[in-house]
Each structure stands twice: as C-alpha cells, then as structure tokens.
Design an enzyme around this catalytic site. Structure first.
Site, PDB file in Angstrom:
ATOM      1  CB  CYS A 106      66.358  44.455  -1.316  1.00 34.68           C
ATOM      2  SG  CYS A 106      64.623  44.919  -1.147  1.00 34.68           S
ATOM      3  CB  CYS A 109      63.873  49.645   5.453  1.00 29.04           C
ATOM      4  SG  CYS A 109      64.840  49.831   6.916  1.00 29.04           S
ATOM      5  CB  SER A 110      60.348  45.866   4.975  1.00 29.81           C
ATOM      6  OG  SER A 110      60.074  45.984   3.603  1.00 29.81           O
ATOM      7  CB  CYS A 111      63.710  43.683   1.279  1.00 34.68           C
ATOM      8  SG  CYS A 111      62.073  43.736   0.584  1.00 34.68           S
TER       9      CYS A 111
END
Lengths: 204, 119
Positions: A106, A109-111
């Site tokens: 991915c 960063c949020s994943c």
C-alpha cells in the site's frame, strides 16, 4: 470476514488533511525539501505508536489458542495486549506457511498498521515497490534477500484505509526451547510486512 | 548555520528516554516539518517555542485538560499560525489545499495513492 461493511471512501481525519496541506504547499514553494523530510521522518520509524507486532507474533508461535483467536479476529486478539487504538481497528493477520507466503503493499501511510509496526519505511511508500510487488512479487522478494521455493504460492495483499494486514511469519527452526520474549526479538518489521523472514536464533 | 533546535526549550514535549514519541504518524510529520523549516532558517527556535507556548496556554485557558493527547493539536495550530505570520503560506491557501486533499481522498479508490487533481 468482518460483519461490517466499510466504505472505502472514508474521509481522512482533519489533522491528517491539515498536515498534508501544509506539507504539499511548503514543498511546492521550495520551503522544505521533501527528501530531507523523509530522512527525518524515517528516524522516527520506531517512535510512533505502541509497535507491539513482534509480541503478537511471538505469542502466536507459542500459544496455539492465541494463534487461533488471532487468525479469527486479529483486532480483538491484538487488543488483548491492551493497546487497542482506533488506528489498529480492522486488523487481519495472514499466516505464512510452508506453502503460502503473504506480502502486503500500500502506498498510504494511513493504510499501514503503524500501531503495531511503527511508521512505514520509505521504500514501502514508493510507487515502484507497490507496482512491482503486484507484478513481480518473487523478484521483489529476491531483492530483499528472500528466495522462496518455486512451489510456494505468493499472495500479495493490498491494504486499505479500513483493513490493515499483518503477516504472521513462520517460526524459524531451532527455536523450540525459546520463550516468548526471546522469540519476539527474532520478529523483524520486514517479516511482518512479508518482505522478510523471521530471523534465526543467533543469526543476524 | 542556524542554531540547533533545542527540544528542551519546548513546553512538555512527549518524550521517553530515547527522544520524542508520537501517538500517530501525522504528529511525526508535523514535528519533522517544524524542524526542517527551522533548519532552513524560516524562523528561530525561540520564535517557535514562543508560538507553541502561547497556543498551549490559550488552550489551557479554554479548559483543555492537557493530558498529553492534545499536545500535537496545539503544535499543528501553532505551526499553521507561524507559517502564516512569516508569509510562507496563508491560512486561506491552507484551507483551500485541505479541501482539495479531502476531495482527492474521497475520490481515490482504496489501495491507490491519493493525489491531487483526481475526481
């Protein structure tokens, strides 16, 4: 699978948007050097979140009942360590076996399951890694020094903002007498992304 | 050479024995941006410390419980104000850009990098 349906268009939190706005504007204006920023942020890689992924893996290696719970409901099993945060919700643990090797990609960063792994390394966020991991996972793994038998099936998992994957690496041989704490030291971040294997006892 | 960034001059920075710690990735990003802007000479460390203190003080006056979980909210607000004061980027620009990121994020299929100009 989870009973809940999660919209993939979930908005990013306000703070994340404000930081992205600042960063993109300041970068465009040449006021901050994005490469310098990356280097700086990379030094905090291990400074974000509780990062207890290695402990989770080590417990799954020594405790079959825990491993079963972990594979059935990773979010709840990880929360048993007492570090459930909103960011570690909807975790899915993928078990590596002699026949199947899982790896996770991915670009966001949020994943990334940063609550258990800390910040993602720069290469993980790079588009070449993501693109190549999907097209040529075996080649990418070889670059990371992981040579798998031809028969091993490689499964590539694309993280989303709602489902974060954690790879449960195979327990290395020669670790039969080791306790949970010593085992946790063998669990590297890369092995939990699926681009590495857990270390050998006494090895590097 | 700009003078070094002395973290001890900052009020109640969340730290452990090895240095600053962050509860979420955006906090580390805000922290790094501040250090980088200072290193590039866009403001002095003293100016930064003063802005952060002022922001925390104002929040406490508003009744912020100040248990540490709001620290980087104050940090981010102080940084936004300081870059505007220094003419680096205005509050209006930040607001517009924030909306653009929000739109882009909502229109990006999961698993793809969020980029501006989509949707």
């Amino acid at each position: 699978m989870s009973d809940h349906h999660h919209d993939h268009d979930a908005p990013l939190p306000d703070t994340v948007l404000r930081v992205k706005a600042l960063e993109s504007l300041l970068t465009e204006k040449g006021l901050v050097d994005p490469a310098a920023l990356d280097v700086l942020i990379d030094t905090y890689e291990t400074r974000v979140g509780p990062r207890n992924g290695a402990k989770v893996v080590a417990r799954a290696w020594v405790d079959d009942a825990y491993k079963k719970r972990l594979l059935e409901d990773a979010t709840a099993a990880i929360a048993e360590f007492g570090f459930q945060g909103r960011q570690s919700e909807h975790m899915v643990v993928l078990e590596n076996t002699a026949k199947v090797h899982n790896m996770v990609v991915c670009t966001l960063c949020s994943c990334y399951p940063w609550a258990v792994l800390g910040l993602p390394p720069v290469w993980y966020k790079s588009s070449p890694y993501r693109a190549r991991a999907v097209i040529d996972p075996r080649g990418v793994l070889e670059e990371f020094g992981v040579a798998l038998d031809e028969e091993v099936e490689i499964r590539v998992w694309d993280s989303t903002a709602e489902i974060r994957y954690l790879v449960l690496p195979q327990r290395p041989g020669g670790t039969e007498g080791m306790d949970e704490e010593a085992l946790a030291d063998l669990v590297t971040r890369d092995s939990m992304i699926g681009v590495g294997l857990a270390g050998s006892p006494g090895g590097v | 050479m700009s003078q070094s960034a002395d973290l001890s001059e900052l009020p109640s920075l969340p730290m452990d024995e090895d240095g600053p710690v962050f509860a979420e990735p955006w906090q580390a990003q805000a922290f790094a941006m501040t250090l980088e802007l200072h290193r590039a000479g866009h403001f002095t460390w003293k100016e930064w410390a003063a802005h952060l203190s002022e922001e925390i003080g104002a929040a406490q006056a508003r009744g912020d419980p100040d248990r540490g979980d709001t620290y980087y909210l104050h940090w981010l607000a102080a940084l936004e104000k300081l870059v505007a004061e220094k003419g680096l980027t205005s509050a209006a620009e930040l607001d517009t850009r924030k909306t653009e990121w929000d739109e882009a994020a909502r229109h990006t299929p999961h698993g793809e990098p969020i980029e501006l100009g989509k949707g």
